[in-house]
Design a protein around this motif. Structure first.
Motif, PDB file in Angstrom:
ATOM      1  N   GLU A  38      39.165  34.439  48.320  1.00 51.76           N
ATOM      2  CA  GLU A  38      39.952  33.936  47.399  1.00 51.76           C
ATOM      3  C   GLU A  38      40.240  34.797  46.079  1.00 51.76           C
ATOM      4  OE1 GLU A  38      38.980  30.655  43.595  1.00 51.76           O
ATOM      5  OE2 GLU A  38      38.029  30.668  45.459  1.00 51.76           O
ATOM      6  N   PHE A  39      39.207  35.948  45.939  1.00 50.92           N
ATOM      7  CA  PHE A  39      39.377  36.925  44.867  1.00 50.92           C
ATOM      8  C   PHE A  39      40.927  37.579  45.175  1.00 50.92           C
ATOM      9  CE2 PHE A  39      38.719  41.048  43.373  1.00 50.92           C
ATOM     10  CZ  PHE A  39      38.418  40.990  41.949  1.00 50.92           C
ATOM     11  N   ILE A  40      40.799  38.320  46.304  1.00 52.90           N
ATOM     12  CA  ILE A  40      41.940  38.839  47.137  1.00 52.90           C
ATOM     13  C   ILE A  40      43.383  38.293  46.732  1.00 52.90           C
ATOM     14  CG2 ILE A  40      42.793  40.157  48.789  1.00 52.90           C
ATOM     15  CD1 ILE A  40      39.955  40.922  49.765  1.00 52.90           C
ATOM     16  N   ALA A  41      43.232  36.909  47.264  1.00 55.53           N
ATOM     17  CA  ALA A  41      44.541  36.290  47.214  1.00 55.53           C
ATOM     18  C   ALA A  41      44.937  35.849  45.838  1.00 55.53           C
ATOM     19  CB  ALA A  41      44.116  34.743  48.054  1.00 55.53           C
ATOM     20  N   THR A  42      43.878  35.840  45.167  1.00 60.04           N
ATOM     21  CA  THR A  42      44.401  35.347  43.355  1.00 60.04           C
ATOM     22  C   THR A  42      44.913  36.620  42.928  1.00 60.04           C
ATOM     23  OG1 THR A  42      42.719  33.669  43.522  1.00 60.04           O
ATOM     24  CG2 THR A  42      43.406  34.701  41.229  1.00 60.04           C
ATOM     25  N   PHE A  43      44.299  37.887  42.916  1.00 59.14           N
ATOM     26  CA  PHE A  43      44.666  39.000  42.222  1.00 59.14           C
ATOM     27  C   PHE A  43      45.411  40.153  42.730  1.00 59.14           C
ATOM     28  CE2 PHE A  43      40.813  37.070  40.101  1.00 59.14           C
ATOM     29  CZ  PHE A  43      41.121  37.063  38.650  1.00 59.14           C
ATOM     30  N   SER A  44      45.585  39.970  44.245  1.00 57.19           N
ATOM     31  CA  SER A  44      46.592  41.281  44.695  1.00 57.19           C
ATOM     32  C   SER A  44      47.892  41.197  44.296  1.00 57.19           C
ATOM     33  CB  SER A  44      46.141  41.137  46.098  1.00 57.19           C
ATOM     34  OG  SER A  44      46.541  39.916  46.963  1.00 57.19           O
ATOM     35  N   PRO A  71      50.347  41.681  38.583  1.00 55.01           N
ATOM     36  CA  PRO A  71      50.646  42.967  38.143  1.00 55.01           C
ATOM     37  C   PRO A  71      49.466  43.602  37.299  1.00 55.01           C
ATOM     38  CG  PRO A  71      51.646  41.412  36.875  1.00 55.01           C
ATOM     39  CD  PRO A  71      50.894  40.474  37.983  1.00 55.01           C
ATOM     40  N   ASP A  72      48.522  42.730  36.726  1.00 55.85           N
ATOM     41  CA  ASP A  72      47.467  43.316  36.112  1.00 55.85           C
ATOM     42  C   ASP A  72      46.207  43.476  36.889  1.00 55.85           C
ATOM     43  OD1 ASP A  72      46.067  44.026  33.952  1.00 55.85           O
ATOM     44  OD2 ASP A  72      45.888  41.887  33.120  1.00 55.85           O
ATOM     45  N   TYR A  73      45.312  43.994  36.366  1.00 57.47           N
ATOM     46  CA  TYR A  73      44.112  44.527  37.049  1.00 57.47           C
ATOM     47  C   TYR A  73      42.947  43.639  36.890  1.00 57.47           C
ATOM     48  CZ  TYR A  73      46.217  48.920  38.395  1.00 57.47           C
ATOM     49  OH  TYR A  73      47.301  49.780  39.008  1.00 57.47           O
ATOM     50  N   PRO A  74      42.299  42.792  37.928  1.00 62.34           N
ATOM     51  CA  PRO A  74      41.310  42.003  37.291  1.00 62.34           C
ATOM     52  C   PRO A  74      40.060  43.051  36.998  1.00 62.34           C
ATOM     53  CG  PRO A  74      41.174  42.248  39.835  1.00 62.34           C
ATOM     54  CD  PRO A  74      42.425  42.985  39.197  1.00 62.34           C
ATOM     55  N   VAL A  75      38.877  42.501  36.300  1.00 62.93           N
ATOM     56  CA  VAL A  75      37.918  42.994  35.842  1.00 62.93           C
ATOM     57  C   VAL A  75      36.352  42.327  36.592  1.00 62.93           C
ATOM     58  CG1 VAL A  75      38.638  43.833  33.700  1.00 62.93           C
ATOM     59  CG2 VAL A  75      37.520  41.513  33.505  1.00 62.93           C
ATOM     60  N   LEU A  76      35.528  43.116  36.383  1.00 62.60           N
ATOM     61  CA  LEU A  76      34.386  42.285  36.892  1.00 62.60           C
ATOM     62  C   LEU A  76      34.063  40.941  36.952  1.00 62.60           C
ATOM     63  CD1 LEU A  76      31.923  43.238  39.023  1.00 62.60           C
ATOM     64  CD2 LEU A  76      30.744  43.994  37.177  1.00 62.60           C
ATOM     65  N   GLN A  77      34.196  40.644  35.540  1.00 63.20           N
ATOM     66  CA  GLN A  77      34.138  39.300  35.090  1.00 63.20           C
ATOM     67  C   GLN A  77      35.039  38.225  35.948  1.00 63.20           C
ATOM     68  OE1 GLN A  77      34.219  42.106  32.917  1.00 63.20           O
ATOM     69  NE2 GLN A  77      32.776  41.556  31.130  1.00 63.20           N
ATOM     70  N   ASP A  78      36.068  38.715  36.169  1.00 62.20           N
ATOM     71  CA  ASP A  78      36.919  38.059  37.060  1.00 62.20           C
ATOM     72  C   ASP A  78      36.592  37.678  38.501  1.00 62.20           C
ATOM     73  OD1 ASP A  78      39.146  37.374  35.360  1.00 62.20           O
ATOM     74  OD2 ASP A  78      39.843  39.767  35.653  1.00 62.20           O
ATOM     75  N   LEU A  79      35.876  38.665  38.867  1.00 64.72           N
ATOM     76  CA  LEU A  79      34.983  38.627  40.444  1.00 64.72           C
ATOM     77  C   LEU A  79      33.942  37.757  40.301  1.00 64.72           C
ATOM     78  CD1 LEU A  79      34.726  39.478  43.351  1.00 64.72           C
ATOM     79  CD2 LEU A  79      33.172  41.380  42.249  1.00 64.72           C
ATOM     80  N   ILE A  80      33.025  37.886  39.148  1.00 62.97           N
ATOM     81  CA  ILE A  80      31.852  37.046  39.023  1.00 62.97           C
ATOM     82  C   ILE A  80      32.595  35.338  39.257  1.00 62.97           C
ATOM     83  CG2 ILE A  80      30.162  36.094  37.591  1.00 62.97           C
ATOM     84  CD1 ILE A  80      30.010  39.161  36.718  1.00 62.97           C
ATOM     85  N   ALA A  81      33.703  35.216  38.162  1.00 64.96           N
ATOM     86  CA  ALA A  81      34.156  33.848  38.035  1.00 64.96           C
ATOM     87  C   ALA A  81      34.582  33.157  39.240  1.00 64.96           C
ATOM     88  CB  ALA A  81      35.030  33.915  36.921  1.00 64.96           C
ATOM     89  N   THR A  82      35.382  34.050  39.992  1.00 62.05           N
ATOM     90  CA  THR A  82      35.780  33.687  41.449  1.00 62.05           C
ATOM     91  C   THR A  82      34.643  33.290  42.491  1.00 62.05           C
ATOM     92  OG1 THR A  82      37.704  34.998  40.979  1.00 62.05           O
ATOM     93  CG2 THR A  82      37.474  34.264  43.112  1.00 62.05           C
ATOM     94  N   LEU A  83      33.614  34.017  42.477  1.00 64.79           N
ATOM     95  CA  LEU A  83      32.612  33.908  43.268  1.00 64.79           C
ATOM     96  C   LEU A  83      31.546  32.588  42.883  1.00 64.79           C
ATOM     97  CD1 LEU A  83      31.409  37.511  43.966  1.00 64.79           C
ATOM     98  CD2 LEU A  83      32.640  36.255  45.426  1.00 64.79           C
ATOM     99  N   ARG A  84      31.299  32.498  41.725  1.00 63.61           N
ATOM    100  CA  ARG A  84      30.574  31.278  41.287  1.00 63.61           C
ATOM    101  C   ARG A  84      30.595  29.958  41.788  1.00 63.61           C
ATOM    102  NH1 ARG A  84      28.954  27.364  37.606  1.00 63.61           N
ATOM    103  NH2 ARG A  84      26.715  27.684  36.916  1.00 63.61           N
ATOM    104  N   PRO A  85      31.965  29.625  42.209  1.00 61.06           N
ATOM    105  CA  PRO A  85      32.101  28.187  42.713  1.00 61.06           C
ATOM    106  C   PRO A  85      31.686  28.342  44.039  1.00 61.06           C
ATOM    107  CG  PRO A  85      34.052  28.820  41.299  1.00 61.06           C
ATOM    108  CD  PRO A  85      33.199  29.889  41.826  1.00 61.06           C
TER     109      PRO A  85
END
Length: 237
Positions: A83-89, A92-106
């Motif tokens: 989901e993280f890859i599909a959302t952020f790839s 044009p902006d770069y995700p940060v570690l907090q974005d990864l955490i928020a995506t994994l949590r659900p």
């Protein structure tokens, strides 16, 4: 960090758990030897500007991702990463570690356990460190009983297994002669404990064989410091 996590996954899938354990230990040693204790920052604040940031970004983060997968479950972790890859790839902006955490949590089966893990490993600078004391072995009925006191002199709280073992678990990785290693049947018996920082507990392991070694974290599932002090040879009195 994800590259090191992927390396651990690939090592276990292609070469087996023994090789993954050895790879994990190499990452752990590099982190322990190259970290800058006085200036190390939480992983969410690492930006590569300080000495020691590299081993936090790669070795520590790879280890933390592996531990997080163990907490969440492989399928749930991979679903979150997809989901993280599909959302952020496409972004044009770069995700940060907090974005990864928020995506994994659900995807976490236990959000409370997920949050507790993240608070420690992503937002603090903590690492457990285990010591064995008062280690003893004695005959017990038709088998053997191993007792010890386990102390966490480090700063993180994690569930960790202990194993009383006999023989060589991975003969192909042993320094011993292969033929000799194969003649000694491998046996193990385990227990699981959780130690807070500074906490100690007494443990007991019963076996139906005479064990030779007591080891903390036999599968290298918990990043720790000075792993060599978390093992003790057993001698019956």
């Amino acid at each position: 960090g994800m590259s090191h996590y992927a390396t651990l996954m690939l090592a276990e899938q292609q070469l087996g758990i023994g090789q993954r354990i050895e790879t994990s230990k190499r990452f752990e040693s590099r982190y322990a030897n190259r970290r800058q204790v006085d200036s190390e920052r939480p992983m969410v604040k690492i930006d590569g500007s300080r000495p020691g940031d590299g081993v936090v970004t790669y070795e520590k983060m790879g280890w933390v991702a592996w531990m997080l997968m163990d907490l969440m479950g492989r399928d749930q972790m991979l679903a979150g990463l997809q989901e993280f890859i599909a959302t952020f790839s496409p972004s044009p902006d770069y995700p940060v570690l907090q974005d990864l955490i928020a995506t994994l949590r659900p995807h976490a089966p236990d959000p409370g356990a997920f949050d507790a893990f993240v608070d420690q490993w992503f937002f603090e600078v903590v690492v457990p460190e285990y010591r064995l004391d008062d280690v003893a072995i004695e005959a017990h009925g038709t088998g053997w009983r191993v007792t010890a006191t386990v102390e966490n002199v480090g700063t993180a709280s994690m569930p960790v297994e202990l194993a009383a073992i006999r023989g060589v678990r991975f003969p192909e990785l042993s320094d011993e002669d292969g033929a000799d290693a194969e003649t000694e049947p491998y046996g193990e018996s385990r227990t699981l404990i959780t130690l807070a920082a500074g906490e100690s507990k007494s443990i007991e392991i019963l076996t139906d064989f005479e064990p030779e070694t007591l080891i903390v974290d036999p599968d290298a599932m918990v990043l720790q410091l000075r792993r060599e002090f978390a093992v003790s040879e057993l001698e019956a009195s």
